[in-house]
Design a protein around this motif. Structure first.
Motif, short mmCIF file in Angstrom:
data_model
loop_
_atom_site.label_atom_id
_atom_site.label_comp_id
_atom_site.label_asym_id
_atom_site.label_seq_id
_atom_site.Cartn_x
_atom_site.Cartn_y
_atom_site.Cartn_z
N TRP A 78 72.70 4.83 94.25
CA TRP A 78 73.24 5.84 93.35
C TRP A 78 74.76 5.76 93.37
O TRP A 78 75.35 5.12 94.24
CB TRP A 78 72.78 7.26 93.75
CG TRP A 78 73.33 7.75 95.07
CD1 TRP A 78 72.87 7.47 96.33
CD2 TRP A 78 74.46 8.61 95.25
NE1 TRP A 78 73.63 8.10 97.28
CE2 TRP A 78 74.62 8.81 96.65
CE3 TRP A 78 75.34 9.25 94.38
CZ2 TRP A 78 75.62 9.62 97.18
CZ3 TRP A 78 76.35 10.05 94.91
CH2 TRP A 78 76.47 10.23 96.30
N GLY A 79 75.40 6.38 92.38
CA GLY A 79 76.86 6.35 92.30
C GLY A 79 77.32 5.63 91.04
O GLY A 79 76.53 5.40 90.11
N PRO A 80 78.60 5.27 90.95
CA PRO A 80 79.15 4.67 89.73
C PRO A 80 78.37 3.46 89.24
O PRO A 80 77.97 2.60 90.01
CB PRO A 80 80.57 4.26 90.17
CG PRO A 80 80.91 5.20 91.28
CD PRO A 80 79.62 5.44 92.01
N ARG A 81 78.13 3.43 87.93
CA ARG A 81 77.49 2.32 87.22
C ARG A 81 76.00 2.16 87.53
O ARG A 81 75.39 1.16 87.16
CB ARG A 81 78.22 0.98 87.50
CG ARG A 81 79.68 0.97 87.06
CD ARG A 81 80.40 -0.26 87.56
NE ARG A 81 80.41 -0.32 89.01
CZ ARG A 81 81.27 0.34 89.80
NH1 ARG A 81 82.19 1.12 89.25
NH2 ARG A 81 81.20 0.23 91.11
N THR A 82 75.40 3.13 88.22
CA THR A 82 73.98 3.03 88.55
C THR A 82 73.09 3.87 87.63
O THR A 82 71.89 3.65 87.57
CB THR A 82 73.71 3.48 89.99
OG1 THR A 82 73.97 4.89 90.10
CG2 THR A 82 74.59 2.73 90.98
N GLY A 83 73.68 4.87 86.98
CA GLY A 83 72.90 5.81 86.20
C GLY A 83 72.43 7.01 86.98
O GLY A 83 71.76 7.90 86.43
N PHE A 84 72.79 7.08 88.26
CA PHE A 84 72.40 8.21 89.11
C PHE A 84 73.66 8.79 89.77
O PHE A 84 74.38 8.08 90.47
CB PHE A 84 71.41 7.78 90.18
CG PHE A 84 70.11 7.26 89.63
CD1 PHE A 84 69.12 8.13 89.20
CD2 PHE A 84 69.89 5.89 89.53
CE1 PHE A 84 67.93 7.65 88.68
CE2 PHE A 84 68.70 5.39 89.02
CZ PHE A 84 67.72 6.27 88.58
N ASP A 85 73.91 10.07 89.55
CA ASP A 85 75.11 10.72 90.07
C ASP A 85 74.89 11.41 91.41
O ASP A 85 75.83 11.96 91.99
CB ASP A 85 75.63 11.74 89.06
CG ASP A 85 76.09 11.08 87.77
OD1 ASP A 85 76.57 9.93 87.83
OD2 ASP A 85 75.93 11.71 86.69
N ALA A 86 73.66 11.41 91.88
CA ALA A 86 73.33 12.07 93.15
C ALA A 86 72.26 11.24 93.85
O ALA A 86 71.59 10.41 93.23
CB ALA A 86 72.82 13.49 92.90
N ALA A 136 76.22 -3.44 89.45
CA ALA A 136 76.77 -2.24 90.09
C ALA A 136 77.28 -2.54 91.49
O ALA A 136 78.40 -2.16 91.85
CB ALA A 136 75.70 -1.15 90.13
N ILE A 137 76.49 -3.22 92.31
CA ILE A 137 76.95 -3.55 93.67
C ILE A 137 78.00 -4.64 93.61
O ILE A 137 79.01 -4.59 94.33
CB ILE A 137 75.76 -3.95 94.56
CG1 ILE A 137 74.79 -2.78 94.72
CG2 ILE A 137 76.27 -4.40 95.94
CD1 ILE A 137 73.54 -3.11 95.52
N GLY A 138 77.79 -5.64 92.78
CA GLY A 138 78.77 -6.72 92.66
C GLY A 138 80.14 -6.20 92.29
O GLY A 138 81.16 -6.64 92.85
N THR A 139 80.20 -5.26 91.35
CA THR A 139 81.48 -4.70 90.92
C THR A 139 82.20 -4.00 92.07
O THR A 139 83.42 -4.06 92.19
CB THR A 139 81.26 -3.72 89.76
OG1 THR A 139 80.68 -4.43 88.66
CG2 THR A 139 82.56 -3.09 89.30
N ALA A 140 81.44 -3.31 92.92
CA ALA A 140 82.03 -2.63 94.07
C ALA A 140 82.40 -3.62 95.18
O ALA A 140 83.33 -3.37 95.96
CB ALA A 140 81.07 -1.59 94.61
N LEU A 141 81.69 -4.73 95.26
CA LEU A 141 81.94 -5.72 96.31
C LEU A 141 83.16 -6.58 96.03
O LEU A 141 83.87 -6.99 96.95
CB LEU A 141 80.69 -6.59 96.47
CG LEU A 141 80.73 -7.73 97.48
CD1 LEU A 141 81.10 -7.22 98.88
CD2 LEU A 141 79.37 -8.44 97.51
N VAL A 142 83.42 -6.86 94.76
CA VAL A 142 84.52 -7.76 94.39
C VAL A 142 85.86 -7.37 95.03
O VAL A 142 86.53 -8.20 95.64
CB VAL A 142 84.65 -7.86 92.86
CG1 VAL A 142 86.02 -8.41 92.45
CG2 VAL A 142 83.54 -8.75 92.30
N PRO A 143 86.33 -6.11 94.90
CA PRO A 143 87.63 -5.80 95.50
C PRO A 143 87.68 -5.95 97.01
O PRO A 143 88.73 -6.27 97.57
CB PRO A 143 87.88 -4.35 95.08
CG PRO A 143 86.56 -3.80 94.70
CD PRO A 143 85.78 -4.96 94.17
N LEU A 144 86.56 -5.74 97.68
CA LEU A 144 86.53 -5.95 99.13
C LEU A 144 86.76 -7.41 99.45
O LEU A 144 87.52 -7.76 100.38
CB LEU A 144 85.20 -5.48 99.70
CG LEU A 144 84.85 -4.00 99.53
CD1 LEU A 144 83.45 -3.72 100.07
CD2 LEU A 144 85.88 -3.12 100.21
#
Length: 249
Positions: free
Chosen positions: A180-188, A13-21
């Motif tokens: 929490w957030g995308p791909r984590t299983g928690f929307d809040a 989940a974090i890796g996926t968000a980090l890649v584009p940065l």
């Protein structure tokens, strides 16, 4: 093109968000995963996938030596999606092993490859319970805890010790709150020290760019874990999010 970066857990989940940065900043990103079926998605994101198990010390060392990354970013976990309670008993031990033995293999491989930096994922809810809240980074971890908590915290302590006290590496520990957030299983937001997954990714990126060493709490404002040091030394904010064109990559 900037230096090569080894991103362990690139498909998480974090890796996926980090890649584009990292890609947008010009880094050559080599992303490791133990699951071959994730290679195509990594390639589509601009990552060079490396299929390797962190517990295979020889294969991991050979892969890092071949790439010779300037920095290694450790985002490996072994937890069920949304922290499924039915699977957490087994996952707790597996995740602690990953933080201890897996980190040891990753550190040894990074040193063999001549890497200069290691940035590792830790947690912000491992502090010993005291009235002195919010907790800052100088307060002790709850290493004497019993049961599942004790297993988790001692795994975290091993990861942090290896990251911060390996002489050949400048080490940074990011003590993430509950993601929490995308791909984590928690929307809040969840837990006493929540943090959005994309803000967590920015913390790793800023730690790399700023060259900051030491431990940093990465959590929302007014959480149990105080984020003042990350704001001050990393220029980080819990409000950071990916641009939508980055999300579509």
């Amino acid at each position: 093109m900037k230096d090569a970066i080894w991103l362990a857990g690139a498909a998480g989940a974090i890796g996926t968000a980090l890649v584009p940065l990292l890609i947008d900043a010009g880094y050559a990103v080599f992303g490791s995963t133990r699951k071959p079926e994730r290679a195509r998605a990594l390639e589509a994101a601009g990552v060079t996938p490396v299929i390797v198990d962190v517990f295979d010390a020889d294969a991991l060392r050979a892969a890092l030596v071949r790439v010779a990354p300037r920095a290694v970013i450790h985002q490996l976990t072994d937890l069920p999606f949304a922290l499924d309670a039915a699977k957490m008993a087994q996952a707790t031990a597996a995740n602690a092993r990953l933080r201890d033995e897996g980190t040891r293999h990753l550190v040894a491989a990074a040193v063999a490859a001549g890497s200069a930096r290691l940035i590792a994922q830790s947690i912000a809810w491992a502090y010993r319970d005291t009235p002195a809240k919010p907790y800052d980074e100088t307060q002790p971890l709850d290493v004497e805890a019993e049961g599942a908590r004790g297993i988790s915290v001692r795994g975290v302590a091993s990861l942090e010790r290896q990251t911060l006290h390996t002489p050949a590496l400048a080490g940074t520990v990011l003590r993430y709150g509950q993601i929490w957030g995308p791909r984590t299983g928690f929307d809040a937001p969840v837990g006493a020290s929540p943090v959005h997954v994309e803000a967590a990714a920015f913390a790793a990126f800023y730690a790399l760019e700023r060259g900051a060493s030491g431990a940093f709490n990465i959590a929302d404002d007014h959480a149990d874990a105080d984020n003042a040091k990350a704001k001050r030394e990393l220029g980080w904010s819990p409000a950071l999010r990916l641009a939508r064109d980055e999300v579509r990559r």
